[in-house]
Design an enzyme around this catalytic site. Structure first.
Site, PDB file in Angstrom:
ATOM      1  CB  ALA A 169      -2.930  -6.348  -4.537  1.00 52.39           C
ATOM      2  N   GLY A 170      -1.853  -8.970  -6.234  1.00 52.82           N
ATOM      3  CA  GLY A 170      -2.198 -10.028  -7.192  1.00 52.82           C
ATOM      4  C   GLY A 170      -2.458  -9.540  -8.609  1.00 52.82           C
TER       5      GLY A 170
ATOM      6  N   GLY B   2      -3.495  -1.689  -7.758  1.00 53.41           N
ATOM      7  CA  GLY B   2      -3.574  -2.199  -6.384  1.00 53.41           C
ATOM      8  C   GLY B   2      -2.185  -2.233  -5.770  1.00 53.41           C
ATOM      9  CG  LEU B   3      -1.945  -1.879  -1.437  1.00 46.78           C
ATOM     10  CD1 LEU B   3      -2.300  -2.486  -0.087  1.00 46.78           C
ATOM     11  CD2 LEU B   3      -1.142  -0.595  -1.272  1.00 46.78           C
ATOM     12  CB  SER B   4       3.703  -4.018  -3.937  1.00 44.90           C
ATOM     13  OG  SER B   4       4.639  -5.031  -4.188  1.00 44.90           O
TER      14      SER B   4
ATOM     15  CB  SER C  24      -1.439   2.831 -11.599  1.00 44.01           C
ATOM     16  OG  SER C  24      -2.185   1.629 -11.567  1.00 44.01           O
TER      17      SER C  24
HETATM   18  P1  ADP Z   1       1.292  -7.699  -7.714  1.00 43.20           P
HETATM   19  O1  ADP Z   1       1.446  -7.899  -9.182  1.00 43.20           O
HETATM   20  O2  ADP Z   1      -0.003  -7.034  -7.348  1.00 43.20           O
HETATM   21  O3  ADP Z   1       2.465  -7.040  -7.068  1.00 43.20           O
HETATM   22  P2  ADP Z   1       1.714 -10.535  -7.584  1.00 43.20           P
HETATM   23  O4  ADP Z   1       0.725 -11.059  -8.566  1.00 43.20           O
HETATM   24  O5  ADP Z   1       3.143 -10.404  -8.007  1.00 43.20           O
HETATM   25  O6  ADP Z   1       1.164  -9.131  -7.026  1.00 43.20           O
HETATM   26  O7  ADP Z   1       1.692 -11.413  -6.269  1.00 43.20           O
HETATM   27  C1  ADP Z   1       0.487 -11.805  -5.647  1.00 43.20           C
HETATM   28  C2  ADP Z   1       0.766 -13.015  -4.760  1.00 43.20           C
HETATM   29  O8  ADP Z   1      -0.426 -13.336  -4.048  1.00 43.20           O
HETATM   30  C3  ADP Z   1       1.169 -14.251  -5.553  1.00 43.20           C
HETATM   31  O9  ADP Z   1       2.147 -14.949  -4.826  1.00 43.20           O
HETATM   32  C4  ADP Z   1      -0.143 -15.046  -5.620  1.00 43.20           C
HETATM   33  O10 ADP Z   1       0.081 -16.429  -5.745  1.00 43.20           O
HETATM   34  C5  ADP Z   1      -0.781 -14.701  -4.279  1.00 43.20           C
HETATM   35  N1  ADP Z   1      -2.242 -14.791  -4.295  1.00 43.20           N
HETATM   36  C6  ADP Z   1      -3.003 -15.439  -3.385  1.00 43.20           C
HETATM   37  N2  ADP Z   1      -4.301 -15.345  -3.664  1.00 43.20           N
HETATM   38  C7  ADP Z   1      -4.395 -14.600  -4.788  1.00 43.20           C
HETATM   39  C8  ADP Z   1      -5.496 -14.158  -5.582  1.00 43.20           C
HETATM   40  N3  ADP Z   1      -6.762 -14.442  -5.284  1.00 43.20           N
HETATM   41  N4  ADP Z   1      -5.222 -13.416  -6.673  1.00 43.20           N
HETATM   42  C9  ADP Z   1      -3.942 -13.108  -6.987  1.00 43.20           C
HETATM   43  N5  ADP Z   1      -2.867 -13.493  -6.284  1.00 43.20           N
HETATM   44  C10 ADP Z   1      -3.077 -14.242  -5.181  1.00 43.20           C
END
Ligand code: ADP
Length: 208
Positions: free
Chosen positions: A42-43, A38-40, A112
């Protein structure tokens, strides 16, 4: 990597005495790759680590390979050009395959962005050994979160090849799981995946 691509010729596969099946029996759960894409922002990392924490508490053997962490070491020589992204995912795929052989529940959190790279990882392992989790979140929401301040920099033209801005993200066509992180909270997304693992027999319903 196919045998014909290999640089070294005098290498012979040595079959392990301690098999994956023996490890899985002892662990009480299957080895599997849970591939977050998923996008940067995205979680992926957040949900992966929350899920790992739950699985670990249940007694499962787990490990999380996280994008930024891997780029500090194993993939420290790679940048973000298309070519380097392909190699990054190839290495992580091969590494994940080894972890599955070790009987681990292996979680990976990498943007990815290219479908062909994700498909190559899937082809590396047996059917059912990879669960693709599309961590779906609108670009607007990812940009609003801007966890690492990268979108701001990318919009300012300071980061070339930034996924979603100046480099494409190809959505999965048939992921096993889609978690909508802009509609559900972290706990709900985590439990959605946990339920999938239980229903499909990757872990026992009463723990391991
Ligand atoms: P990625 O790894 O995809 O780049 P991160 O996990 O580092 O994303 O960051 C996601 C951000 O979004 C975090 O600050 C997290 O707290 C927030 N967030 C809000 N809602 C959600 C959710 N349902 N699932 C995951 N992250 C979430």
């Amino acid at each position: 990597m196919s045998d014909t691509d290999m640089k070294s010729s005098n290498v012979v596969w040595h079959a392990p005495v301690t098999t994956r099946e023996a490890r899985e029996r002892r662990n009480g759960h299957k080895g599997v790759i849970i591939w977050f894409t998923g996008l940067s922002g995205a979680g992926k990392s957040t949900v992966a680590h929350a899920l790992e924490d739950s699985l670990h508490s249940m007694g499962c053997h787990t490990f999380t390979l996280d994008g930024d962490n891997v780029r500090h070491g194993l993939c420290g020589d790679l940048g973000f050009s298309d070519e380097d992204r392909v190699e990054n995912i190839r290495r992580v795929g091969e590494m994940s395959k080894l972890f599955v052989e070790a009987g681990m529940i292996t979680l990976t959190a990498f943007i990815s962005p290219f479908r062909s790279d994700r498909d190559k990882v899937r082809e590396l392992v047996a059917e059912g050994d990879l669960i693709e989790v599309y961590t779906r979140c609108s670009l607007e929401e990812c940009e609003a979160r801007d966890v690492k301040g990268l979108y701001k920099k990318a919009r300012a033209g300071e980061i070339p090849h930034f996924t979603g801005i100046s480099s494409p993200y190809e959505e999965p066509e048939n992921p096993e799981i889609v978690v909508d992180t802009d509609k559900h909270d972290v706990d709900e997304c985590m439990k959605q995946i946990l339920t999938y693992l239980k229903v499909n027999g990757f872990v026992n319903t009463n723990g391991v």
